[in-house]
Design an enzyme around this catalytic site. Sequence first.
Site, PDB file in Angstrom:
ATOM      1  N   THR A  37       1.072  -1.327  -0.134  1.00 58.58           N
ATOM      2  CA  THR A  37       0.061  -0.248  -0.207  1.00 58.58           C
ATOM      3  C   THR A  37       0.852   1.535   0.309  1.00 58.58           C
ATOM      4  O   THR A  37       0.737   2.578   0.387  1.00 58.58           O
ATOM      5  CB  THR A  37      -1.399  -0.123   1.343  1.00 58.58           C
TER       6      THR A  37
ATOM      7  N   ARG B 220      -3.844  -2.958   9.577  1.00 55.57           N
ATOM      8  CA  ARG B 220      -4.261  -2.236   9.370  1.00 55.57           C
ATOM      9  C   ARG B 220      -5.051  -1.877   8.232  1.00 55.57           C
ATOM     10  O   ARG B 220      -5.951  -1.196   7.609  1.00 55.57           O
ATOM     11  CB  ARG B 220      -4.485  -0.734   9.741  1.00 55.57           C
TER      12      ARG B 220
ATOM     13  N   CYS C  43      18.335   4.562  -2.629  1.00 55.79           N
ATOM     14  CA  CYS C  43      17.878   5.054  -3.804  1.00 55.79           C
ATOM     15  C   CYS C  43      18.455   6.060  -4.513  1.00 55.79           C
ATOM     16  O   CYS C  43      19.541   5.760  -6.089  1.00 55.79           O
ATOM     17  CB  CYS C  43      16.930   6.100  -3.925  1.00 55.79           C
TER      18      CYS C  43
ATOM     19  N   PRO D 245      -0.021  28.145   9.121  1.00 56.28           N
ATOM     20  CA  PRO D 245       1.002  28.223   9.720  1.00 56.28           C
ATOM     21  C   PRO D 245       1.506  26.758   9.219  1.00 56.28           C
ATOM     22  O   PRO D 245       0.804  25.257   9.267  1.00 56.28           O
ATOM     23  CB  PRO D 245       1.259  28.694  10.890  1.00 56.28           C
TER      24      PRO D 245
ATOM     25  N   HIS E 101      14.764  12.523  -8.106  1.00 56.76           N
ATOM     26  CA  HIS E 101      16.450  12.910  -7.289  1.00 56.76           C
ATOM     27  C   HIS E 101      17.259  13.481  -7.835  1.00 56.76           C
ATOM     28  O   HIS E 101      17.514  12.982  -8.966  1.00 56.76           O
ATOM     29  CB  HIS E 101      17.243  12.098  -6.053  1.00 56.76           C
TER      30      HIS E 101
END
Length: 343
Positions: A11, A39, A131, A183, A243
């Site tokens: 997931t 869960r 990575c 904020p 990246h």
Amino acid sequence: MAYKVAVVGATGAVGREILKTLSERRFPVREAVALASGRSAGAEVSFGEDAVLKVRDLDRYDFNGTDLALFSPGAAVSAVHAPRAAAAGCLVIDNTSQFRMEPGVPLVVPEVNPQAIAKRPKKGIIANPNCSTIQMVVALKPLHEIAKVKRVVVATYQSVSGAGKEAMDELWSQTRGVFVNDPATPEQFTKPIAFNVIPHIDRFMDDGATKEEWKMAVETRKILDPDIQVIATCVRVPVMIGHAEAVHVEFEKPITERQAREALRTAAGVTLLDTRDDGGYATPLEIAGEDAVYVSRLRKDPTVPNGLAFWCVADNLRKGAALNAVQIAEELHRKGLIGRQAS
């Protein structure tokens, strides 16, 4: 031959990308199993264009009869369940940091060191590198073959997807909040990430380096050459996917810019995009969803003997994680190392 394949952490952003990549590259899957924490059990994830998998509870899953498992659930979870899967005869490709530096566990980038999996590892686990390390060593490999890399100084510009879906959500909400004067309250990062850069990825170590910076050094040596020295500064930037790295390399003997360009043009997994025009270089925005490591801004570094500098960019969810794991699986398949008959 087709295999029963489990994706652990299905997931998450990387888990979903693994399922997508397995389907896109037509890896021989007889049965796919999506696993995650209790869960998430009962949730649904896509596998290819038509198939939908119901997520099963990792804690309750019996790996007996599963040929291959691709793990991306976090190091603590892999520490418990990857050895359990391997003990059941399932070959594990683990995308977390848990086993990368463990003796007897190959750390593999197929374009760089496929020889590391010449046989099925005794521990039944193969590690996927970090990575940022993956994309750097893919770019360094063809240059190392010409002149032998001596030292690397690298600054990374790492997208928030490297920290997971919640980090991506935080960048989105903080960016939106700037325009309505909300904020910014950091939760996934130590400081606000929207319109900011944070020179801090993973925890600090005793010498002042972060764990991410340490990973790049030790993993490069394990994958490419134990004599290479690496100093890294790893920075989180407000980019969703992709990246980038500014890499400065000192070689043991002379290497010309022309030699480097020719080597990179023909290197597996590399796309050289460097025209020295406005926009003649790769950026994270345009390479999202691509498989290659893009190299740009290649030039001489006159500050050291035998020096070159370059910029490299890659999709961290694909080549930096899911694609590399699936390429390892493909290498194992070609060598006949998956399945009970290979044990």
